[in-house]
Motif scaffolding. Sequence first.
Motif, PDB file in Angstrom:
ATOM      1  N   UNK A   1      -2.045  -6.988  -6.013  1.00  0.00           N
ATOM      2  CA  UNK A   1      -2.658  -6.097  -7.004  1.00  0.00           C
ATOM      3  C   UNK A   1      -2.130  -4.671  -6.855  1.00  0.00           C
ATOM      4  N   UNK A   2      -1.941  -4.222  -5.628  1.00  0.00           N
ATOM      5  CA  UNK A   2      -1.393  -2.888  -5.394  1.00  0.00           C
ATOM      6  C   UNK A   2       0.020  -2.779  -5.965  1.00  0.00           C
ATOM      7  N   UNK A   3       0.807  -3.844  -5.822  1.00  0.00           N
ATOM      8  CA  UNK A   3       2.159  -3.848  -6.382  1.00  0.00           C
ATOM      9  C   UNK A   3       2.126  -3.748  -7.896  1.00  0.00           C
ATOM     10  N   UNK A   4       1.230  -4.518  -8.522  1.00  0.00           N
ATOM     11  CA  UNK A   4       1.133  -4.482  -9.984  1.00  0.00           C
ATOM     12  C   UNK A   4       0.686  -3.109 -10.464  1.00  0.00           C
ATOM     13  N   UNK A   5      -0.252  -2.485  -9.733  1.00  0.00           N
ATOM     14  CA  UNK A   5      -0.706  -1.146 -10.100  1.00  0.00           C
ATOM     15  C   UNK A   5       0.421  -0.127  -9.958  1.00  0.00           C
ATOM     16  N   UNK A   6       1.163  -0.180  -8.869  1.00  0.00           N
ATOM     17  CA  UNK A   6       2.255   0.770  -8.651  1.00  0.00           C
ATOM     18  C   UNK A   6       3.268   0.701  -9.785  1.00  0.00           C
ATOM     19  N   UNK A   7       3.606  -0.499 -10.214  1.00  0.00           N
ATOM     20  CA  UNK A   7       4.556  -0.668 -11.315  1.00  0.00           C
ATOM     21  C   UNK A   7       3.936  -0.247 -12.644  1.00  0.00           C
ATOM     22  N   UNK A   8       2.679  -0.627 -12.864  1.00  0.00           N
ATOM     23  CA  UNK A   8       2.017  -0.309 -14.126  1.00  0.00           C
ATOM     24  C   UNK A   8       1.863   1.186 -14.359  1.00  0.00           C
ATOM     25  N   UNK A   9       1.527   1.928 -13.315  1.00  0.00           N
ATOM     26  CA  UNK A   9       1.357   3.374 -13.474  1.00  0.00           C
ATOM     27  C   UNK A   9       2.690   4.067 -13.784  1.00  0.00           C
ATOM     28  N   UNK A  10       3.799   3.435 -13.443  1.00  0.00           N
ATOM     29  CA  UNK A  10       5.096   3.999 -13.831  1.00  0.00           C
ATOM     30  C   UNK A  10       5.460   3.601 -15.263  1.00  0.00           C
ATOM     31  N   UNK A  11       5.195   2.348 -15.621  1.00  0.00           N
ATOM     32  CA  UNK A  11       5.529   1.884 -16.966  1.00  0.00           C
ATOM     33  C   UNK A  11       4.744   2.612 -18.046  1.00  0.00           C
ATOM     34  N   UNK A  12       3.491   2.981 -17.742  1.00  0.00           N
ATOM     35  CA  UNK A  12       2.657   3.607 -18.768  1.00  0.00           C
ATOM     36  C   UNK A  12       3.176   4.980 -19.168  1.00  0.00           C
ATOM     37  N   UNK A  13       4.018   5.593 -18.365  1.00  0.00           N
ATOM     38  CA  UNK A  13       4.573   6.908 -18.681  1.00  0.00           C
ATOM     39  C   UNK A  13       5.830   6.826 -19.541  1.00  0.00           C
TER      40      UNK A  13
ATOM     41  N   UNK B   1       0.835  -1.203   0.000  1.00  0.00           N
ATOM     42  CA  UNK B   1       0.000   0.000   0.000  1.00  0.00           C
ATOM     43  C   UNK B   1       0.867   1.249   0.000  1.00  0.00           C
ATOM     44  N   UNK B   2       1.890   1.283   0.841  1.00  0.00           N
ATOM     45  CA  UNK B   2       2.725   2.482   0.936  1.00  0.00           C
ATOM     46  C   UNK B   2       3.468   2.743  -0.366  1.00  0.00           C
ATOM     47  N   UNK B   3       3.887   1.670  -1.042  1.00  0.00           N
ATOM     48  CA  UNK B   3       4.544   1.859  -2.337  1.00  0.00           C
ATOM     49  C   UNK B   3       3.550   2.420  -3.351  1.00  0.00           C
ATOM     50  N   UNK B   4       2.344   1.845  -3.389  1.00  0.00           N
ATOM     51  CA  UNK B   4       1.317   2.311  -4.323  1.00  0.00           C
ATOM     52  C   UNK B   4       0.954   3.766  -4.042  1.00  0.00           C
ATOM     53  N   UNK B   5       0.735   4.116  -2.774  1.00  0.00           N
ATOM     54  CA  UNK B   5       0.370   5.486  -2.410  1.00  0.00           C
ATOM     55  C   UNK B   5       1.458   6.462  -2.832  1.00  0.00           C
ATOM     56  N   UNK B   6       2.718   6.100  -2.607  1.00  0.00           N
ATOM     57  CA  UNK B   6       3.817   6.997  -2.963  1.00  0.00           C
ATOM     58  C   UNK B   6       3.890   7.226  -4.466  1.00  0.00           C
ATOM     59  N   UNK B   7       3.682   6.166  -5.243  1.00  0.00           N
ATOM     60  CA  UNK B   7       3.717   6.298  -6.702  1.00  0.00           C
ATOM     61  C   UNK B   7       2.600   7.220  -7.180  1.00  0.00           C
ATOM     62  N   UNK B   8       1.383   7.030  -6.661  1.00  0.00           N
ATOM     63  CA  UNK B   8       0.250   7.842  -7.112  1.00  0.00           C
ATOM     64  C   UNK B   8       0.418   9.304  -6.704  1.00  0.00           C
ATOM     65  N   UNK B   9       0.927   9.559  -5.517  1.00  0.00           N
ATOM     66  CA  UNK B   9       1.147  10.942  -5.094  1.00  0.00           C
ATOM     67  C   UNK B   9       2.221  11.606  -5.950  1.00  0.00           C
TER      68      UNK B   9
END
Length: 457
Positions: free
Chosen positions: A298-310, A77-85
Amino acid sequence: MKTIIEPFRIKMVEPLRLTTRAEREAILRSAYFNPFLIPAEAVLIDLLTDSGTAAMSSEQWAGMLRGDESYAGARSWYRFEAVMKEITGMPHVLPTHQGRASERILFELLGGPGKIVPSNSHFDTTRANIEHSGAEAVDLLCEEGKKPRLRRPFKGNMDVARLEELIQKVGPERIPVVMMTVTNNTGGGQPVSLANLRAVRQVCDRYGIPLFLDACRFAENAYFIKLREEGQQHRSVRDIVRDMFALADGATISAKKDGLVNIGGVLLMRDDQLAQRANNLLILTEGFITYGGLAGRDLEAMAQGFQEVLDEDYLQYRIRSVEYLGEGLLHAGVRIVEPPGGHAIYIDAADFCEHLTPDEFPGQALVCALYRHAGIRGVEIGSVMFGRQDPATGRMIHPPMQLVRLAIPRRVYTQSHIDYVIEAVAEVYADRSSIRGLRLIDAPPLLRHFTARFEEI
């Protein structure tokens, strides 16, 4: 180079089942001519949606193995939150199981009878969640966006003058939020400019109305801004994304699109009080605020995916590969929404099936014809999805365009698959006069396109 190179290599394959025309005919009839009711294993090329259908990367799969499944405060969760912020600059990040869950929470809090929610164009679940709350969803698409063959860089824009007219007519107290869909899915996957976002922001500021993004495809929209908007070419997509979110008070996101995952969503907010109310509702219906109905993996996959899409090499490939499909169809004489959008090609079904009236559902008929001929599954975006009955006359009110969307899953199909689609659509087009219209025989009152049943006329 003219050849489109995928900026990845294939590490795992999934076999496709080849069916006969006779098999597809029987399957189509058993599904009552609704592609949503066709078993996926009976589909050769599945262009029903780009939502949740992406191929994940090796880093995403590695992240899933690292997933922390603690109920509260997991490191995932903390990794995902940090990526989104970091990507969006939003202070409040709520995970949800998908985008419509974010929409449900938002409009349960902000919607209600008598309220009006304007947008450039609401897509299906957004509109349904607004109307389920008792509010009214209003589309204010710019005039250019209503003309399929007109080539303009930002046909997804909102008509800002009409927005201000609406606010003055009904009063700002009846408009709890303005939504901007980026890219504009209903309008043909067309992008929204930074200039238009700024203009809408200024109107919202004048009347004290929050502005939210439906940001499912925010990275694709930002890449279009980089390509097409004056003064943006030298800037990074990441910086443009920050500018887009800086203009908003919040956002709903289906991570199943530009998050490059198979499940997941996000609700972003700036307002502390709204975030607290959303937290309470999230706990009631989704799960604790640090997992929101998702597993840690799932949170881990989202955190990585939101970085890869950029990654701009990926975005260049993504936008160009969709454009390639559009160019092939235009060369075959098939009219589409132009210019090609970011995630899909939208065939002008009214032109393709000009012998059918809107009451005969030309888009749905074309979807069925594509499956029958070649095992390709698309989706209608027209009178099935957005048509409604006039309560006074009982007659059907049809949307301005009858479209068939061919949505391309991310990192799934190769150029040979797309060449097959072009060839198949061209063959159906050559015999288009044989396509029969459809009659609606059963449908629910909301989101009817998912489960409606039809018969051929």
